[in-house]
Design a protein around this motif. Structure first.
Motif, short mmCIF file in Angstrom:
data_model
loop_
_atom_site.label_atom_id
_atom_site.label_comp_id
_atom_site.label_asym_id
_atom_site.label_seq_id
_atom_site.Cartn_x
_atom_site.Cartn_y
_atom_site.Cartn_z
N GLY A 50 8.36 -2.86 -1.88
CA GLY A 50 7.35 -2.01 -1.26
C GLY A 50 7.12 -0.80 -2.15
N GLN A 51 5.91 -0.27 -2.17
CA GLN A 51 5.64 0.90 -3.03
C GLN A 51 6.47 2.10 -2.60
OE1 GLN A 51 2.66 -1.05 -2.75
NE2 GLN A 51 2.83 -1.44 -4.92
N THR A 52 6.55 2.31 -1.29
CA THR A 52 7.42 3.37 -0.76
C THR A 52 8.21 2.70 0.35
OG1 THR A 52 5.51 3.97 0.57
CG2 THR A 52 6.07 5.48 -1.19
N ILE A 53 9.19 1.93 -0.06
CA ILE A 53 9.84 1.00 0.87
C ILE A 53 10.54 1.72 2.01
CG2 ILE A 53 12.04 0.77 -0.39
CD1 ILE A 53 11.58 -2.34 0.19
N HIS A 83 1.73 16.28 -6.58
CA HIS A 83 1.71 16.05 -5.12
C HIS A 83 2.87 15.15 -4.68
CE1 HIS A 83 -0.19 14.67 -1.18
NE2 HIS A 83 -0.08 15.98 -1.09
N ARG A 84 4.06 15.49 -5.21
CA ARG A 84 5.23 14.68 -4.85
C ARG A 84 5.88 15.18 -3.55
NH1 ARG A 84 6.16 9.74 -6.51
NH2 ARG A 84 8.41 10.05 -6.50
N ARG A 85 5.63 16.39 -3.20
CA ARG A 85 6.09 16.95 -1.93
C ARG A 85 7.62 17.04 -1.78
NH1 ARG A 85 2.19 14.31 2.46
NH2 ARG A 85 2.21 12.52 1.07
N GLY A 115 0.82 -1.21 0.00
CA GLY A 115 0.00 0.00 0.00
C GLY A 115 0.85 1.26 0.00
N CYS A 116 0.19 2.41 -0.02
CA CYS A 116 0.92 3.67 -0.08
C CYS A 116 0.07 4.80 0.48
CB CYS A 116 1.29 3.96 -1.54
SG CYS A 116 2.25 5.47 -1.70
N ASN A 117 0.73 5.72 1.19
CA ASN A 117 0.01 6.87 1.76
C ASN A 117 0.29 8.17 1.02
OD1 ASN A 117 -0.81 5.14 3.74
ND2 ASN A 117 0.53 5.92 5.33
N GLU A 118 1.01 8.10 -0.11
CA GLU A 118 1.49 9.34 -0.72
C GLU A 118 0.45 10.08 -1.55
OE1 GLU A 118 4.51 10.81 -0.25
OE2 GLU A 118 4.91 9.28 1.25
N PHE A 119 -0.43 9.36 -2.19
CA PHE A 119 -1.48 9.98 -3.03
C PHE A 119 -0.92 10.92 -4.09
CE2 PHE A 119 -3.92 8.40 0.51
CZ PHE A 119 -5.06 7.92 -0.10
N CYS A 120 0.03 10.45 -4.85
CA CYS A 120 0.45 11.23 -6.02
C CYS A 120 -0.80 11.32 -6.91
CB CYS A 120 1.57 10.51 -6.77
SG CYS A 120 3.00 10.23 -5.73
N THR A 121 -0.98 12.46 -7.56
CA THR A 121 -2.28 12.70 -8.20
C THR A 121 -2.50 11.86 -9.47
OG1 THR A 121 -1.31 14.58 -9.37
CG2 THR A 121 -2.50 15.05 -7.32
N PHE A 122 -1.44 11.18 -9.95
CA PHE A 122 -1.60 10.39 -11.17
C PHE A 122 -1.77 8.90 -10.88
CE2 PHE A 122 2.85 11.17 -10.14
CZ PHE A 122 3.34 9.87 -9.99
N CYS A 123 -1.73 8.49 -9.61
CA CYS A 123 -1.51 7.08 -9.30
C CYS A 123 -2.72 6.44 -8.60
CB CYS A 123 -0.27 6.97 -8.43
SG CYS A 123 0.13 5.29 -7.95
N ILE A 124 -3.01 5.19 -8.99
CA ILE A 124 -4.17 4.52 -8.38
C ILE A 124 -3.79 3.64 -7.19
CG2 ILE A 124 -5.66 4.48 -10.42
CD1 ILE A 124 -4.80 1.60 -10.92
N VAL A 125 -2.50 3.48 -6.94
CA VAL A 125 -2.08 2.54 -5.89
C VAL A 125 -2.75 2.79 -4.53
CG1 VAL A 125 -0.08 1.81 -4.51
CG2 VAL A 125 0.02 1.72 -6.99
N PRO A 126 -2.79 4.03 -4.02
CA PRO A 126 -3.40 4.21 -2.70
C PRO A 126 -4.88 3.79 -2.67
CG PRO A 126 -2.11 6.13 -3.29
CD PRO A 126 -2.21 5.28 -4.52
N TYR A 127 -5.54 3.85 -3.84
CA TYR A 127 -6.96 3.47 -3.89
C TYR A 127 -7.12 1.96 -4.05
CZ TYR A 127 -6.94 8.41 -5.03
OH TYR A 127 -6.70 9.76 -5.01
N SER A 187 12.13 3.41 -3.58
CA SER A 187 12.31 4.43 -2.55
C SER A 187 11.62 5.72 -2.98
CB SER A 187 13.80 4.72 -2.36
OG SER A 187 14.46 3.55 -1.94
N HIS A 188 11.16 6.47 -1.99
CA HIS A 188 10.56 7.79 -2.26
C HIS A 188 11.54 8.85 -1.76
CE1 HIS A 188 7.91 11.21 -2.35
NE2 HIS A 188 6.96 10.48 -2.89
N PRO A 189 11.84 9.86 -2.57
CA PRO A 189 12.82 10.87 -2.16
C PRO A 189 12.48 11.52 -0.81
CG PRO A 189 12.24 11.18 -4.46
CD PRO A 189 11.34 10.12 -3.94
FE1 SF4 Z 1 2.56 5.92 -3.88
FE2 SF4 Z 1 4.39 5.68 -5.82
FE3 SF4 Z 1 1.79 5.82 -6.42
FE4 SF4 Z 1 3.03 7.99 -5.51
S1 SF4 Z 1 3.48 6.92 -7.45
S2 SF4 Z 1 1.02 7.23 -4.85
S3 SF4 Z 1 4.51 7.09 -4.08
S4 SF4 Z 1 2.80 4.19 -5.28
#
Ligand code: SF4
Length: 376
Positions: A125-128, A200-202, A81-93, A161-163
């Motif tokens: 991991g998505q954001t290991i 929303h990469r922060r 899973g992932c808590n980042e919610f990048c605006t282009f990505c469906i993974v958190p959903y 990894s997430h920066p």
């Molecule tokens: Fe999470 Fe990566 Fe998707 Fe961003 S791009 S929401 S960091 S899985």
């Protein structure tokens, strides 16, 4: 008869509509339900189609070792899973919020892989690097250090990894631990601060550049790879040039670049300023010209170097040659000598280099450079 199932993020998102659209699909299984794949197949065999797409926000890991066809490398999921919610990505959903496994559980699995004879472990991991052990509070740097210390494990890789979560302690662990791979996949996605904000990469391009500088100061031989999205909504020629500029400055060993494609129900899918497909195509082409040149140049620099190669199997082009990877994850091909086998780590002198791989000769006849698999 074979059972057809659709699994993964799209399955999670589309659910039962996939069954309606396609009569041959027997089951639909979301990423959180992968441990129930046997159950899904059994229901289809009973004549019932199955949709398993629930996930529990309080869920725990419901699966263990991922078995992939490899005699050398094992994969271990440590965060889902992932808590980042990048605006282009469906993974958190589709995969839900971040859940980490306990350090003990991860270590038990790594020990099992080492006992099965695997020399390399890849942590997933998505954001290991946002890992946080639910029982001990250990962070990713602790986990990496502990996994690298498991006897029999010669290499540890980790992805992605997430920066934003990369700290100095993690840099120290990589720098001081030769078992930790000299390869780092660190997506930056866009070189323009305006676009990074919309994604929303922060972090900013300056943050990213500064992080790379700290990393290279501590680990000069690190081989970096990244992900880039081209043609994000509103990306101007100027924004795109900032992406190219970042690529020129950092000089990645490998770049995975994709044209933006809107994912249903994500914020970016509703953004204004969609970039024309033709423009995306041209930009991607321009980008790859640069990244291929840089990869070739970096590989050329390795000619004459000696690298430890973990043999994965036969070379794809010629079965008289082996293919393996250096500890910086570069692909290396070399002729078989008859004295080495899959899973050995062999010193190879690099003689030729292309954009995507290296070639050379094993040095195992040299008494000073034994086959490292003999060393415990
Ligand atoms: Fe999470 Fe990566 Fe998707 Fe961003 S791009 S929401 S960091 S899985």
């Amino acid at each position: 008869p074979p059972v057809i199932g659709v699994c993964g993020c799209v399955a999670q998102q589309e659910g039962s509509s996939l069954l309606e659209r396609s009569p041959s699909v027997g089951f639909v299984l979301g990423p959180g339900q992968i441990g129930r794949v046997g159950e899904a197949v059994a229901s289809v065999r009973r004549g019932e189609r199955a949709v398993l797409t629930d996930f529990d926000a309080e869920r725990e890991f419901n699966f263990n070792t991922i078995f992939r066809k490899s005699e050398t490398r094992g994969m271990v999921t440590v965060v889902e899973g992932c808590n980042e919610f990048c605006t282009f990505c469906i993974v958190p959903y589709t995969r839900g919020r971040e859940v980490s496994r306990t350090l003990d559980e991860v270590l038990a699995e790594v020990r099992f892989l080492a006992a099965s004879g695997l020399k390399e472990v890849e942590l997933l991991g998505q954001t290991i690097n946002a890992y946080s052990c639910p029982s001990s509070g250990a962070v990713f740097a602790d986990l990496l250090e502990s996994v690298a210390a498991v006897p029999g494990i010669h290499r540890v890789r980790y992805i992605t990894s997430h920066p934003r979560h990369f700290d100095d302690r993690l840099i120290d662990v990589i720098a001081s631990n030769p078992t930790v791979s000299r390869y780092l996949h660190l997506p930056f996605q866009a070189g323009s601060n305006r676009i990074l904000k919309k994604m929303h990469r922060r972090y900013t391009r300056e943050d990213y550049l500064e992080l790379i500088q700290r990393l290279r100061d501590a680990v000069p031989d690190i081989n970096l790879s990244t992900d880039v999205i081209v043609g994000f909504p509103g990306e101007s020629e100027g924004d795109f040039k900032q992406t190219l500029d970042l690529l020129e400055r950092i000089r990645f060993g490998q770049v995975f670049a994709f044209a933006f494609s809107p994912r249903p129900r994500t914020p970016a899918a509703r953004y204004e300023g969609m970039v024309e497909e033709e423009t995306k195509k041209t930009r991607l082409h321009r980008l790859f010209e640069i990244t291929d040149r840089i990869s070739s140049e970096l590989n050329q620099d390795l000619i004459g170097a000696t690298v430890p190669v973990l043999i994965d199997g036969d070379s794809r082009r010629d079965s008289r040659h082996w293919q393996g990877r250096g500890d910086d994850n570069r692909v290396v091909n070399f002729p078989k000598t008859g004295r080495e086998a899959i899973g050995d780590i062999v010193e190879v002198r690099i003689e030729r280099a292309g954009a995507h791989s290296l070639a050379g000769h094993a040095l195992i006849d040299d008494a000073r450079l034994p086959v490292l698999s003999d060393v415990s």
